[in-house]
Write an enzyme that holds these catalytic residues in place. Sequence first.
Site, mmCIF file in Angstrom:
data_model
loop_
_atom_site.group_PDB
_atom_site.id
_atom_site.type_symbol
_atom_site.label_atom_id
_atom_site.label_comp_id
_atom_site.label_asym_id
_atom_site.label_seq_id
_atom_site.Cartn_x
_atom_site.Cartn_y
_atom_site.Cartn_z
ATOM 1 N N SER A 150 27.948 23.041 -28.818
ATOM 2 C CA SER A 150 29.134 23.879 -28.687
ATOM 3 C C SER A 150 29.722 23.757 -27.273
ATOM 4 O O SER A 150 30.230 22.704 -26.911
ATOM 5 C CB SER A 150 28.804 25.320 -29.048
ATOM 6 O OG SER A 150 29.923 25.957 -29.623
ATOM 7 N N LYS A 202 45.998 47.215 -30.572
ATOM 8 C CA LYS A 202 45.296 47.490 -29.321
ATOM 9 C C LYS A 202 43.814 47.753 -29.539
ATOM 10 O O LYS A 202 42.984 47.422 -28.692
ATOM 11 C CB LYS A 202 45.941 48.694 -28.609
ATOM 12 C CG LYS A 202 45.430 48.927 -27.201
ATOM 13 C CD LYS A 202 45.709 47.730 -26.303
ATOM 14 C CE LYS A 202 45.226 47.956 -24.893
ATOM 15 N NZ LYS A 202 45.408 46.763 -24.059
#
Length: 342
Positions: A150, A202
């Site tokens: 990764s 949010k």
Amino acid sequence: MNKKYGCLIALLLLALLVSVGLNFGQFLGKLDLDVGMDAGIATAHPKRHLRETVVETAKKPTQDKIVHIDLEGIISSMEMGGLFAEAMPSVDSIKRALEQAVADKKVKAIVLRINSPGGEVTASDIIYNAVKKAAKEKPVVVYMDSMAASGGYYVACGATKIVASETTLTASIGVIIETMNYSELFGKVGLSMTTFTSGAFKDSLSGARPMRDDEKAYVQNLVTQMYDRFLGIVSESRGVPKDQLKTVADGRVVTGREALDAKLVDQIGYVEDAYALARVLGKAADAGVVKYRHEVSLFDALGMASAKAAQQPAKVQFDLSSGLLPKLQPGVPYFLPPSYAR
């Protein structure tokens, strides 16, 4: 007898004072002063020149050398600080080592040994960029140790060439963002959370309520954008079309041999083979190999001691039941194999 002991103690004290004085002089000589003109305040930052230790001696008398740099553990932007600031690799320490190797005219090539499952997206990207920048100046050979998956593989894509062991675990080309939802638990224990936000997204990763479908699509879009960038970097670096890469770039880890077949690495070998390749690329057949290290000075130790003295005593606890790896932060994107997210 008393006079002899007194003279001996006096000599020891004198030697100690001379040693401290010399160390202090060296410390002052290495200071890089940054003056804040607006505030009128001068702050001193020591130039951290990395010392060298010999890994392989030169085959013939020559000043040419290959620098070995280690990138070990989970890649993070977090700084350790204090006496052990250099004990674990960080973005700044890797960048500093690469910059010093590039600036040293005696260094003909760099071997970056990676033993990492990956880590934070941005930290991996910054180190990748530093490796790529260094590779434009001098050959950089990545040697993949036990794991370069990764984010570890992401960093490797900045190098000139990549060497992997037969048993290396690499690839794991993908992105993961994780969060925990405990809204049903709240209902069972009689708790609730009231949140005031300036917009609908949010508190998208809040675990206090179920995620809406549009929030899931929003977060997935973020992951997809980062994955597309990762895939594009691998495609450009390895010269493999994206469509061809997608057969292996689905988050899976592969062995070094499988990575070679998929054109993710250039050759199979050990770290000595990486040194040999670096000598060829750097046109320095007789070059020795050195490794950078950071020496802890008396002032590092004193600085840590004074910082600790100013803090309140704290209880240090280790939870060994969950392993020794740091837990992923909710909402933070990572280049990591799925197994490291649990």
